[in-house]
Design a protein around this motif. Structure first.
Motif, short mmCIF file in Angstrom:
data_model
loop_
_atom_site.label_atom_id
_atom_site.label_comp_id
_atom_site.label_asym_id
_atom_site.label_seq_id
_atom_site.Cartn_x
_atom_site.Cartn_y
_atom_site.Cartn_z
N UNK A 67 0.80 -1.23 0.00
CA UNK A 67 0.00 0.00 0.00
C UNK A 67 0.83 1.27 0.00
N UNK A 68 2.09 1.17 0.41
CA UNK A 68 2.96 2.35 0.40
C UNK A 68 3.22 2.83 -1.03
N UNK A 69 3.04 1.95 -2.00
CA UNK A 69 3.27 2.32 -3.40
C UNK A 69 2.15 3.23 -3.90
N UNK A 70 0.94 3.01 -3.45
CA UNK A 70 -0.18 3.86 -3.88
C UNK A 70 -1.49 3.13 -3.72
N UNK A 71 -2.53 3.73 -4.31
CA UNK A 71 -3.85 3.10 -4.22
C UNK A 71 -3.91 1.88 -5.13
N UNK A 72 -5.05 1.24 -5.18
CA UNK A 72 -5.20 -0.01 -5.91
C UNK A 72 -4.86 0.13 -7.39
N UNK A 73 -5.29 1.21 -8.00
CA UNK A 73 -5.03 1.42 -9.43
C UNK A 73 -3.53 1.52 -9.68
N UNK A 74 -2.84 2.27 -8.85
CA UNK A 74 -1.38 2.46 -9.00
C UNK A 74 -0.66 1.14 -8.74
N UNK A 75 -1.05 0.42 -7.69
CA UNK A 75 -0.40 -0.85 -7.38
C UNK A 75 -0.55 -1.85 -8.51
N UNK A 76 -1.73 -1.94 -9.10
CA UNK A 76 -1.94 -2.88 -10.20
C UNK A 76 -1.15 -2.46 -11.44
N UNK A 77 -1.05 -1.17 -11.69
CA UNK A 77 -0.26 -0.70 -12.84
C UNK A 77 1.22 -1.06 -12.64
N UNK A 78 1.73 -0.83 -11.44
CA UNK A 78 3.13 -1.17 -11.14
C UNK A 78 3.34 -2.67 -11.28
N UNK A 79 2.41 -3.48 -10.79
CA UNK A 79 2.53 -4.93 -10.89
C UNK A 79 2.56 -5.37 -12.35
N UNK A 107 8.45 3.35 -7.28
CA UNK A 107 8.00 2.65 -8.48
C UNK A 107 6.70 3.23 -9.02
N UNK A 108 5.91 3.88 -8.17
CA UNK A 108 4.64 4.44 -8.61
C UNK A 108 4.84 5.52 -9.67
N UNK A 109 5.91 6.29 -9.57
CA UNK A 109 6.16 7.39 -10.51
C UNK A 109 7.09 6.99 -11.64
#
Length: 133
Positions: A67-79, A107-109
């Motif tokens: 969750x430190x990476x971001x919200x669900x949308x951001x986490x799934x994009x990073x994955x 990694x989010x940015x």
């Protein structure tokens, strides 16, 4: 997408790699690498395991994007970006290896190119035979 046999899925698999494997930190991720996957403990197979296919023989990878990476949308994009990057590099790993990629908040940015570069450089460190063990 990584094939199902190339993915780590269970918690004990992730735990074994993180605790026993080598680690390489990069700005957007931390790589945990275990060149030889451990044998399953327990001895006798459980009922119904006889029909189960043998253990996968290729390198496997798993992803941790908290969750430190971001919200669900951001986490799934990073994955998704990490999965694509690992798919391109999976053939560099020994067939018995397991890899866990833990995303850092940076990694989010990061775009896909940065993630691929960090992954390649981290694997270079982990696979270098001259590196400290």
């Amino acid at each position: 997408m990584l094939p199902a046999q190339a993915r780590l899925r269970r918690r004990p698999e992730f735990t074994a790699v993180v605790r026993s494997g080598r680690r390489a930190g990069r700005p957007t991720m931390v790589l945990h690498f275990l060149p030889e996957r451990p044998a399953l403990a327990g001895g006798d197979p459980a009922p119904g395991d006889e029909a189960r296919p043998p253990a996968p023989s290729g390198a496997r990878a798993g992803f941790v994007v908290g969750k430190a990476v971001g919200n669900s949308v951001v986490r799934h994009r990073v994955t998704r970006r990490l999965r694509a990057a690992v798919r391109a590099e999976l053939d560099r790993l020994p067939a018995t290896a397991d890899l866990v990629v833990r995303a850092r908040p940076e990694a989010a940015d990061a775009d896909s190119g940065v993630l691929r570069r960090d992954l390649a450089r981290g694997l270079d460190r982990l696979l270098d035979p001259r590196a400290r063990r």
